[in-house]
Write a protein that holds these residues in place. Structure first.
Motif, PDB file in Angstrom:
ATOM      1  N   TYR A  90       0.854  -1.188   0.000  1.00 45.32           N
ATOM      2  CA  TYR A  90       0.000   0.000   0.000  1.00 45.32           C
ATOM      3  C   TYR A  90       0.888   1.236   0.000  1.00 45.32           C
ATOM      4  O   TYR A  90       1.758   1.396   0.858  1.00 45.32           O
ATOM      5  CB  TYR A  90      -0.896  -0.033   1.232  1.00 45.32           C
ATOM      6  N   GLY A  92      -0.314   4.373   0.110  1.00 43.60           N
ATOM      7  CA  GLY A  92      -1.046   5.513   0.652  1.00 43.60           C
ATOM      8  C   GLY A  92      -2.032   6.035  -0.378  1.00 43.60           C
ATOM      9  O   GLY A  92      -2.420   5.327  -1.307  1.00 43.60           O
ATOM     10  N   ARG A  97      -2.028   3.574  -5.867  1.00 45.67           N
ATOM     11  CA  ARG A  97      -2.208   3.285  -4.438  1.00 45.67           C
ATOM     12  C   ARG A  97      -1.468   2.031  -4.014  1.00 45.67           C
ATOM     13  O   ARG A  97      -1.102   1.888  -2.859  1.00 45.67           O
ATOM     14  CB  ARG A  97      -3.692   3.125  -4.111  1.00 45.67           C
ATOM     15  N   GLU A 147      -6.894  -2.133   4.303  1.00 44.40           N
ATOM     16  CA  GLU A 147      -5.692  -1.861   3.511  1.00 44.40           C
ATOM     17  C   GLU A 147      -4.536  -2.702   4.027  1.00 44.40           C
ATOM     18  O   GLU A 147      -4.461  -3.021   5.207  1.00 44.40           O
ATOM     19  CB  GLU A 147      -5.295  -0.381   3.603  1.00 44.40           C
ATOM     20  N   ASN A 149      -0.402  -3.156   4.838  1.00 47.21           N
ATOM     21  CA  ASN A 149       0.539  -2.263   5.495  1.00 47.21           C
ATOM     22  C   ASN A 149       1.094  -1.249   4.506  1.00 47.21           C
ATOM     23  O   ASN A 149       1.324  -1.562   3.346  1.00 47.21           O
ATOM     24  CB  ASN A 149       1.714  -3.052   6.089  1.00 47.21           C
ATOM     25  N   HIS A 150       1.327  -0.037   5.001  1.00 47.03           N
ATOM     26  CA  HIS A 150       1.932   1.004   4.189  1.00 47.03           C
ATOM     27  C   HIS A 150       3.360   0.596   3.852  1.00 47.03           C
ATOM     28  O   HIS A 150       4.016  -0.115   4.616  1.00 47.03           O
ATOM     29  CB  HIS A 150       1.922   2.332   4.964  1.00 47.03           C
TER      30      HIS A 150
END
Length: 190
Positions: A90, A92, A97, A147, A149-150
């Motif tokens: 991800y 953000g 995205r 979502e 993990n960033h």
């Protein structure tokens, strides 16, 4: 679990809430956390590298709870064929995205078992880990998360894996950390 009553196994810690009970609990937790989203806010992985050992010698830290990352990270899964299972990070709210992060390994038997479950396989958040051969493996799906993990979390976890601190490292640093803490404490008059 065999029924209601005391916890019999940590793998089965309680009765799964469903329906209206689940929705009520999510609403109450969101209110307690002053959140608008009712999804699980998620635990944050703890990154700890050798550089942090020096930090412990300089500053006082107080652990809140034991949290061992063990290389667990949560990307999106995308199955094309057995030969191509992709993990997506991800990014953000930027565009795009999601960005391909890595490939995952899955055996024929594991894929067959997943297909037989009848659940969708693509575009799900999954907990993954690196096996002894350095391959990403899927440990479980995280349908409680909207979502993955960033990318910054993925990079932090990877840094912890690559520069991991062993029990031996901690034991070796313990005396210096303790001595430094005592010196700081005595200067404060404690």
């Amino acid at each position: 679990m065999s029924g209601e009553g005391p916890i019999e196994s940590i793998a089965e810690p309680g009765i799964k809430a469903t329906g209206e009970v689940l929705q009520t609990m999510r609403h109450e937790v969101a209110q307690l956390l002053n959140r608008h989203q009712r999804s699980f806010p998620g635990a944050q992985p703890v990154s700890f590298t050798r550089a942090h050992l020096e930090e412990l010698r300089k500053e006082d830290y107080f652990p809140d709870e034991e949290d061992i990352a063990n290389g667990v990270t949560e990307p999106y899964i995308d199955y094309h064929t057995l030969d191509r299972v992709e993990l997506w990070a991800y990014m953000g709210d930027s565009h795009p995205r999601y960005q391909k992060y890595a490939d995952a390994y899955i055996s024929e038997k594991e894929l067959e078992d997943l297909i037989n479950l009848g659940d969708p396989l693509n575009d799900r958040v999954a907990e993954c880990y690196l096996d002894d051969a350095g391959r990403w493996r899927i440990s479980r799906f995280r349908d409680d998360k909207l979502e993955a993990n960033h990318i910054s979390t993925l990079k932090s976890v990877m840094n912890s894996i690559e520069d991991g601190v062993t029990k031996h490292d901690l034991l070796h640093a313990a005396k210096a950390v303790k001595d430094a803490w005592k010196a700081r404490n005595s200067r404060r008059g404690g």
